[in-house]
Design a protein around this motif. Sequence first.
Motif, PDB file in Angstrom:
ATOM      1  N   PHE A 270       0.825  -1.208   0.000  1.00 12.75           N
ATOM      2  CA  PHE A 270       0.000   0.000   0.000  1.00 12.75           C
ATOM      3  C   PHE A 270       0.856   1.254   0.000  1.00 12.75           C
ATOM      4  O   PHE A 270       0.507   2.264  -0.616  1.00 12.75           O
ATOM      5  N   MET A 271       2.006   1.177   0.691  1.00 13.71           N
ATOM      6  CA  MET A 271       2.934   2.309   0.722  1.00 13.71           C
ATOM      7  C   MET A 271       3.299   2.755  -0.689  1.00 13.71           C
ATOM      8  O   MET A 271       3.422   3.937  -0.969  1.00 13.71           O
ATOM      9  N   PHE A 272       3.470   1.771  -1.571  1.00 13.88           N
ATOM     10  CA  PHE A 272       3.775   2.108  -2.963  1.00 13.88           C
ATOM     11  C   PHE A 272       2.482   2.377  -3.737  1.00 13.88           C
ATOM     12  O   PHE A 272       2.406   3.314  -4.514  1.00 13.88           O
TER      13      PHE A 272
ATOM     14  N   SER B  89      -0.241   3.598  -2.918  1.00  3.97           N
ATOM     15  CA  SER B  89      -1.014   4.797  -2.598  1.00  3.97           C
ATOM     16  C   SER B  89      -0.318   6.083  -3.015  1.00  3.97           C
ATOM     17  O   SER B  89      -0.808   7.172  -2.724  1.00  3.97           O
TER      18      SER B  89
ATOM     19  N   TRP C 279       3.382   2.887  -9.620  1.00  2.00           N
ATOM     20  CA  TRP C 279       3.082   2.303  -8.313  1.00  2.00           C
ATOM     21  C   TRP C 279       1.597   2.358  -7.994  1.00  2.00           C
ATOM     22  O   TRP C 279       1.057   1.472  -7.361  1.00  2.00           O
TER      23      TRP C 279
END
Lengths: 404, 164, 278
Positions: free
Chosen positions: A178-180, A182, A189
């Motif tokens: 999710f870090m990528f 979002s 990404w």
Amino acid sequence: MEIEVTGYSFPNDIHILWSLMIVMYPYITGLVAGSFVVSSLYHVFGRNELKPISRLSLVASFGFLLFATLPLLNHLGHPERGFNIIITPNFSSAMAAFGVFYAAYLIVVMLEIWLIYRKDIIMLARRSRGIKRAFYALLALGVYDTSEESRKLDHNIVVVLASIGIPMACILHGYVGFMFGSVKANSFWSTPLMPIIFLCSAITSGIAMVVVLYQILSKLNGARIDPECMQSLCRWLWMFAIITVTVELLEIISLAYERSEEWMVVGPLLGGKLAFSFIGIQLVFGALIPIILLGVVVLMKPFLTDPLRNTMAFVASLILLVQVLAMRWNVVIGGQMFSKSMMGFRQSYDPGLFEKEGVAVAIGIFVLPFIFLAIFNKFLPLAEEDVEGDGKASAAEPQAARGA
Amino acid sequence: MEHSKHIWRAALILLFGVVGFIVVRQFLIPKSFGIAGHYRFDALAEFMAQPVKHGGRESCRKCHEPPYETTSKGKHARVSCEVCHGPVGDHASKEAKIAVMPKNPSYKLCAYCHQKLAARPKGFKQVSFRKHLEEQGFASDSKIPEKICLKCHEPHDPTGAAGN
Amino acid sequence: MEDKSAPFNSVPGMDVPSASSEEPAMTRRECLKRSAQGACGAIFVLACGEELGALAQMAGTPPEGEKYDPFKHEWVYLIDISKCIGCGSCVRACERENNVPPHYFRTWVERYRITDSEHPLVDSPNGGRDGFGPEKHGEEGRKAFFVPKICNHCKFSPCTQLCPVGASFRSPDGVMLVDEERCIGCGYCVQACPYGSRFIHPVKHVASKCTFCYHRVTKGLPTACVAACPVGARRFGDAKDPDDEVSQIVATQPTHVLKPELLTGPHCRYLGMSMEVR
């Protein structure tokens, strides 16, 4: 300053910012989540054929977890302020959730390992003298209760913990995806598929790592590799490898088919600068070969001898470990190769061997969990054993028992 | 639950850990954190305290009235002195001179604005340097002399009386 | 009341002690509440040291002691593409005013030359700091213009949304700032900015970016880039001041923002924008 960029990049977009360390971070976290899922297959889902690796995979998960933060800390501009993530977490940030998930997951895994090993700890404490006895007594928290009731209670709590642990492991790694996924500024990404891709490849790498560790441990202990267990691991690994490659391809195909803006820059990237690590390693060498090998293991079970199955599984697992690493590289580094101007590429990135965030440090960090596992094995046996409450020394790990 | 002693001990340790963290955390949060949002409010004061370096045309006037007057009347009236000369903060402090103000006599300084470029607005005064020099009767060899523009133009009033 | 509870008073020169060490947080929180209601009014005393005061006086701006209330302003920026001559004065002024490290940019200027709108020729040599060289023959483009860029100080900024520690924040007056004392240097905000406005400072190892010259605008001075622009292509204004010229233009004229599809709510508006600009 020699600047080699093609097309037009924003002037602040010349360098690749997230280095090899940020490739290692999701890789190690993925191994954490993956090996935990394997152990849960036994503890929660009752796959009894996986009993031989249930302890190993859980401790492996813990070992990788202990060192998962190292690459991240090494990358930070101010690692000494890293604790700010848990002091003043900004909960609208995917990264801030890290502190909470990491701590909670660490506690769950630690408790689970403790409960599973509690009987061993008590037996070893009874058998040891001096400092060693004090050490085991401390681990047992001073309670020497191995009664049937306490064991039953432990077992029930383990099932609960393992059940809590599955969603937590998935969140811990899904959040990395999710870090990528979002980051809306980076259209390579930014896709809801990203957490799923990360999760599937994490489980793939975790199972592959357990296969490798199990075979090595059995060799070292001179124990037999359980064929049912290995066959089952191969089946799971095959399935997750196929799912992983499917979702990875799905993302690329939909980008290309939609002819989205980012495809104008991602397309040439995957076919050009990333061709070796994407097409070469992630798709052909890393995915095609192991899927064929594992397919043979799964589909032609009656025709395989144990050594042949073990070798094929071992090779396929090693290749899949490389595949997942390549996938992390292609996402983390590949996603930064083009400028957010969508009109040019950045300077290419080749990690140096001995620089701060270079290859040597990455290998060093990656070796640490294995050293931890070796030390752990000195005190408590990694291999599963069938000891009843009679205090018999384990066959798999006689040293630990005789050490006193 | 007579056989759950170990569980209670583990839970107690866990509780101590969590309480300990909550207590320690309280001391590590900066005092002004969270007053007006999820950030350290005192940071605003720190940003405000950064030294100002560019003072604007008026800050130069006190000591440099003549060039100020010349510029105000000419085509460069909207060009702040500091654009060509550099910030006043590097030159004066408390109305006293602390360092010499650099003068860049090179034609390259003029070229920043007046080199002919397709992207510049059409109404803006711009020349192709080589062509302009040829037209003015200067030999156009390979290298343009650094101070060539100053021969005809007074930078403070490039088209005024001081100009050729 | 004013002297006791003002967080920004008695900040001598460049040495900035934490004002909060003297007062309990409660008082100030109360005061802030009242300030929002207008009761406390301008409790924010200008952080102006002796030297700065002198400089500000030289510049003909309000002297030391003038109060600044961040809750009463909302800064906006306006760029007129048709006026920009691409001289790079803004980039040089910004670099000097804010000690921007070489090869990194808080503001920069891009040159667009368009013959084929799918493949525009774009360049920004050293951010436009050293000016632009003459175009090669045949590369002039049928349509050509300069686009100055700065941090857009987005209202819904992706960068502050995902700062894990609250080091990146939006000030009450709508300026995106990075607390250099709390930033851990993870670089997540740099990845998240769609405009490439942020960078990791090569010496301080923290995220760094345009501050709208916070030390200037809070003293009534324009930002360094606006002050340096010789043609008035860059302008600065206060959206909360209805008489402000820039805020009137933003309110009444067709303006554009960069990458509007990302819905980041930029506070930097463009006049005369072209669709090729990214």
